[in-house]
Design an enzyme around this catalytic site. Structure first.
Site, PDB file in Angstrom:
ATOM      1  N   SER A 139      30.775  31.324  81.460  1.00 10.73           N
ATOM      2  CA  SER A 139      31.703  32.149  82.225  1.00 10.73           C
ATOM      3  C   SER A 139      32.954  31.351  82.542  1.00 10.73           C
ATOM      4  CB  SER A 139      31.026  32.572  83.523  1.00 10.73           C
ATOM      5  OG  SER A 139      31.975  32.878  84.508  1.00 10.73           O
ATOM      6  N   ARG A 190      36.905  76.030  54.932  1.00 11.13           N
ATOM      7  CA  ARG A 190      37.317  74.661  55.314  1.00 11.13           C
ATOM      8  C   ARG A 190      37.835  74.711  56.739  1.00 11.13           C
ATOM      9  NH1 ARG A 190      41.477  71.665  51.590  1.00 11.13           N
ATOM     10  NH2 ARG A 190      39.814  72.228  50.124  1.00 11.13           N
TER      11      ARG A 190
END
Lengths: 425, 425, 425, 425
Positions: free
Chosen positions: D245, D285
């Site tokens: 960290s 489509r």
């Protein structure tokens, strides 16, 4: 993130927590040009956050004073979140500009076609006459409301994050508030009451707003696609230099509306990620929900802005075939006047009888291929209570214009007010 | 819906569009007790809306004047949408009351445990000390912000719908605005600029708000579940008369927090339906997206209110084990002070050296099982720059209290302000 | 759940873990009629699960032997999950039956209208001719594939859960496998390799399947709504006794298709809850994700079955206007033949020239209002390479029939095969 | 897409629909290196599909024979969809490989720690003993089931699309099937019964599968995060070269598990887009739903593969602290044996009495800080029916081992079988 680290150093110097020289050294080190972005991305993938390798890269080879004070007192999340807010500010400006442009196009359409009568359609069926002006005004209203929401959100979102590892900004001691204020001033952001490392409800509210904006874009774009269908053909997108279909040269595809709909769907996916993530932040920093925001938040902004941008283009160049609108209304034999016929009969015979008479006449007209007008004019239940003039007036689709026109005027007035009240970005 | 039909009749009479006697007859017919709800539901399933069979049922056997004027000029969507808004008003009141109750419980916790030190945890790991007061204050802030959002939304949502078949309210002619106003007054609602049959962006905004509220409830509940884990055991729900596990009598399940999390998940599902539906309303009335709202909207409200209600119960009875909080912090050997150690060393040796020294000491302490305090006190790199008092002060987890306490005070001040500003419902 | 408790007692007796008399007593106690369901629901709300008050209610006032052995060795989740699977089995049967019915309706449409030419539409624009038979066959294929997926899932899902508190079924010792087998046999379910208290990937797969099924229903229903639009009018739902619109007597609303679309949207919301929940089960039992399934799973099944059921009704009574299909194709001047024109020219002049010639002719025809046929017949670039017969053949929309018909035959063959292979439920 | 255009030319030549020389010219033109990708992307943004500018770019400057025959008879969607399937094939291989690797790591863990006793936890509370082997075996089972689902899906998804403008492949006439077969052979794909331009149920099924896979990854990763918490500390990720960290050097963050959880959340967002899109494809489509797939489908694959990859890395290097597992079980005073105590008492006193006695003893032990063992040994209701050995045996957490071990063996046997049956990719 680089900008945030530099601003933090200036803020720390302003609060006399680090020497001015150190701040200057940090600012000098904070140069994106010094970074090998590919290498940085690779290292970020094995760290818990991209900030760790970033700080390492920025301090590597930098003035020792920079190395000593860069990122002082901050946690990775402070840097990532504040940098995100800076991006968010730009994105909200872009979004607002694009919504305003789409709204302006709607206002123009609403004014220009204020009194153009067309078919109103419910569940896909021609229902009663409306005006195209009213339709454009309704689009306008939705877009303007979304600008209002963005404006409400802006001060609630554009806030620095500076809480250190768990929100307490412990390293700064009694100076924590002063540093946060100085950082916020430097970046032109606000300061929240409390650290928001794990309280992401503001981002949930943003996600809801983006989803609503994308939804407005999609809904209007859907209207365009439906009105542009071959059999309806009431609007068409400007042709511009868009190439035709690869196989069907006659087609006039609503390309921008289609793109807006696609982008809006994509935006919703990311908004959903953000909403779910906000619910899952835990304790002082989330193990997964936060990290997902890094991707989902910018992507949600891009996709939403894309949807609004494409919609704006479709609206700005929209070709409106007002003759076809009138023709479509007539082509169904004027059946959309059946509600008006029933309303005209109601005072004399009551609503149920009026409805059933109008329904029968409409059915007869549809079956025989005559117009509603003719069928009504030859029905004694009608002629017994309405003379020829009254009947013609009742069945005239233009009867809708005055009321619709007043509604359009209202939407335009609101639009004008907001244009003044909401600064353009 | 029955209430809306009655109010419409009164409004029409007030505008002199129907005789006062007819309005009285309609109001008399609008009696829920006259309905066979099961039969109505069955007929609704084969109609496009529940309003058609409802009107039929209300007029059947009613005074002829009622039959003649009930539902006059309205479309099904006017009735369904306005009725939905009436439900929404009650639900928003309930929701606001429940959020306020949960917030009050958080305020009490924040005050009572303002200075209780505990471990802050990031990615599930103990990170640095925080206070339980600060944690409760952060929960409080999130809840209070959601009340603000509801307050912002209220006037934007609580609006009548009265547009007739396609939003033009054509049947009322020039009286359309007057009727809408009279209806709104009668029901205590507002009037929108424009009909909103197909512009559902306001409902999208509501769905975003509900999702954000449910998310706040879930996020706090998750904290409770994590803090109640056997190995953490810092909080527990009040036992009350909740039965123990069926097979494991020793367990102390966080029942309300679990229920809040489950309800919040369920709420998100319905909010998502609403957000998607808002994007798909087309033309003058949607063929599917609108009908989905009938189920999703009330369900979203119920589920969100359920999540907040269960959370409120968990918070109101929460048992806080402050000794265990301190013990958990110590049990890890005080490693959460490693950030503070690095910070204390920084002025003398610079941030990178300070971090690496603190890191080495923390690693040595963890490996050898000694406390960070002992390991630091025996390291010359520390003792060379910090005397015993300074070291003790640096490593004291209570150092976080003053800053955290100021943050708590801010959240409580905001809470007090909102309690005054936002009327209780 | 009552059924599961009874079956468990019989299984325990079969394995000689409890006396036969005790099993008989448990089975006698397991009588739903003995329960006060409202009181039970209230108590369930304050317990971690509904099973604790259920066991208490079933044993209260029962034979002491029942009280001693009812729920022996089980955990709440065993009972809830196994009961859910029993519901799921019935629901999957219903769903399969309804999909099969909708598929059968499609097969009938595909056969009956196999060679009916109509416009194929892409992005809402008439593109090239297709047949209605092919369209119905494509719907059929999607429905049949979903039956295959359900069939694949069935043995993977219909499994008892019997693991005790944490999956080990510890109370049964060495008899654990035997008890699970006996329970499974009693209930007609399968046995999983492992307990699945927290591995809900199977339910995620189910949720994906339900979402796909609802999606197929929605997609077909959308086609119906679009084809039923006033301006298209190629299909209409059977009128039956569905009342007309409340205000617009002439409308012919696609009521069932609309309901199918609404139900499918609602189903998706619950499927999404289930998919998210599956990802969040933790350790040996989830604190929220599991409990959300109790509501979302039955609701997802109901909503999906509703969508398919309404679609099936729409399809079974569908009125197809084949003349209108042909007329719509002609009304646009035969422009849908432009692709065929280009294809006919390609062998002689190459694809790019052919496309550009066809495009110019189509544009000229559209602008002048003549048909494509006339425009082509008067263009030397066409007549130079195609004689009159060849041109007529190229532009005849019926040219699509042979190929489309073969595709229909394939879909019907697959359908027939599945009807034999997949047992009807 | 370039690869598909080349393969199409070869297929057309194989079917003698274009000359061999033309095919060779097309293949030569199909060279990605000839494309200006940035310019192409810009043009794609103003076209309905990227294929139109792609074909233009590939034919520009190419041999006239290539220009004449490239893309012959295909529609944009044929090229986009088939290219997507090619990507999908690679992605499914990658995904399968990664799932298999994660499964192999689980198998190793299950074997190695088969008999390691640890606390089973329900709703976050220690419940009863389990083994770590069983936990790993349950993870293994879920991963293996997902490989089975991918295997089932593979032949259903890896299909060419070749239908021309509206699915009929009209341009190829009677040769349509032959061309499709030749194209499929060339690309190593299958042929569907029917065109699937608008039937996207297969992609919905894929999206459900990806969501389920991501969910399994998230669920296992969540277990890792919870078991790695500071207060539990039963597992830890390998440290490798992952930096610590930035502010808290002592932390041991579960970096890969966190990344897996984040990626899985992100995957779910895209899967949801795909599921919603599949429901909204219309006619021949879709105007938006199809275009959204272009982004969502590759993104869903990347995110899912990312989740599984990070999980695999976490599992492969997992450090397991078996002493801590035992210690955590003891630390709660052995309360997890309360179920076993009740079970041991049941034969003598019946289930309700046994449960209440065990519950009282557990409560007394918890309150007084003694162990369950001691509390039980000093309670006459226990000692009256169980001698010291029987009591010790009942309370020994190792009693769970034999049954758990058999479950592990089953999971490993299934795993071995699948390793043989499912080819590694």
């Amino acid at each position: 993130m680089v900008e945030v680290e530099a601003a933090l150093a200036r803020a720390l110097a302003a609060c006399r927590l680090i020497p001015p020289d150190a701040a200057a050294a940090v600012v000098a080190a904070c140069d994106v040009g010094r970074l090998d972005l590919v290498a940085l991305a690779e290292r970020a993938a094995t760290s818990a956050t991209p900030v760790i390798p970033l700080v390492k890269a920025l301090t590597s080879g930098a003035d020792p004073a920079a190395a000593a004070w860069l990122h002082h007192g901050a946690t990775s999340q402070d840097v990532v979140d504040t940098a995100t807010v800076l991006q968010l500010r730009d994105a909200m400006d872009l979004l607002d500009t694009r919504i305003a442009a789409a709204a302006a196009a709607c206002a123009t359409l609403a004014e220009r076609h204020r009194d153009v009568v067309m078919a109103g359609r419910t569940l896909g069926q021609q229902a009663v006459p409306v005006t195209f002006g009213l339709k454009a005004a309704r689009w306008l209203g939705a877009l303007d409301r979304r600008r209002e929401q963005l404006d409400w959100l802006r001060p609630r979102l554009l806030l620095v994050q500076l809480g250190g590892s768990a929100g307490t900004a412990a390293v700064y001691g009694d100076d924590a508030d002063a540093v946060a204020s100085a950082l916020a001033d430097d970046l032109g952001l606000g300061v929240a009451d409390l650290p928001w490392h794990a309280e992401r409800d503001r981002l949930a509210e943003l996600a809801g707003a983006l989803d609503a904006i994308a939804g407005v874009a999609a809904s209007i774009a859907t209207d365009l696609v439906l009105l542009a269908q071959s059999e309806v053909a009431e609007v068409a997108e400007a042709v511009g230099d868009a190439p035709a279909s690869s196989a069907m040269p006659h087609k006039r595809n609503p390309v921008d509306a289609v793109a807006a709909r696609a982008a809006a769907r994509l935006a919703r996916g990311e908004c959903h990620v953000l909403l779910a993530a906000a619910a899952d932040h835990e304790l002082e920093r989330a193990a997964g929900a936060w990290q997902a925001e890094w991707v989902a938040l910018p992507s949600a902004l891009v996709r939403t802005a894309g949807a609004v941008g494409r919609l704006g283009r479709a609206l700005a160049g929209l070709e409106v075939d007002t003759e076809r609108m009138r023709a479509n209304l007539e082509r169904e034999g004027g059946l959309t006047a059946s509600e008006a016929l029933a309303a005209a009969l109601t005072p004399a015979v009551g609503r149920p009888t009026a409805q059933s008479v109008a329904g029968e006449i409409a059915a007869r007209a549809a079956a025989s291929g005559t117009s509603l007008r003719e069928a009504a004019a030859s029905d004694e239940r009608v002629t017994g209570v309405l003379d020829a003039d009254a009947l013609a007036a009742a069945l005239d689709p233009s009867a809708v214009v005055p009321r619709a026109s007043r509604l359009v005027a209202r939407a335009l007035a609101t639009h004008d007010r907001l244009r003044d009240e909401l600064p353009s970005r």
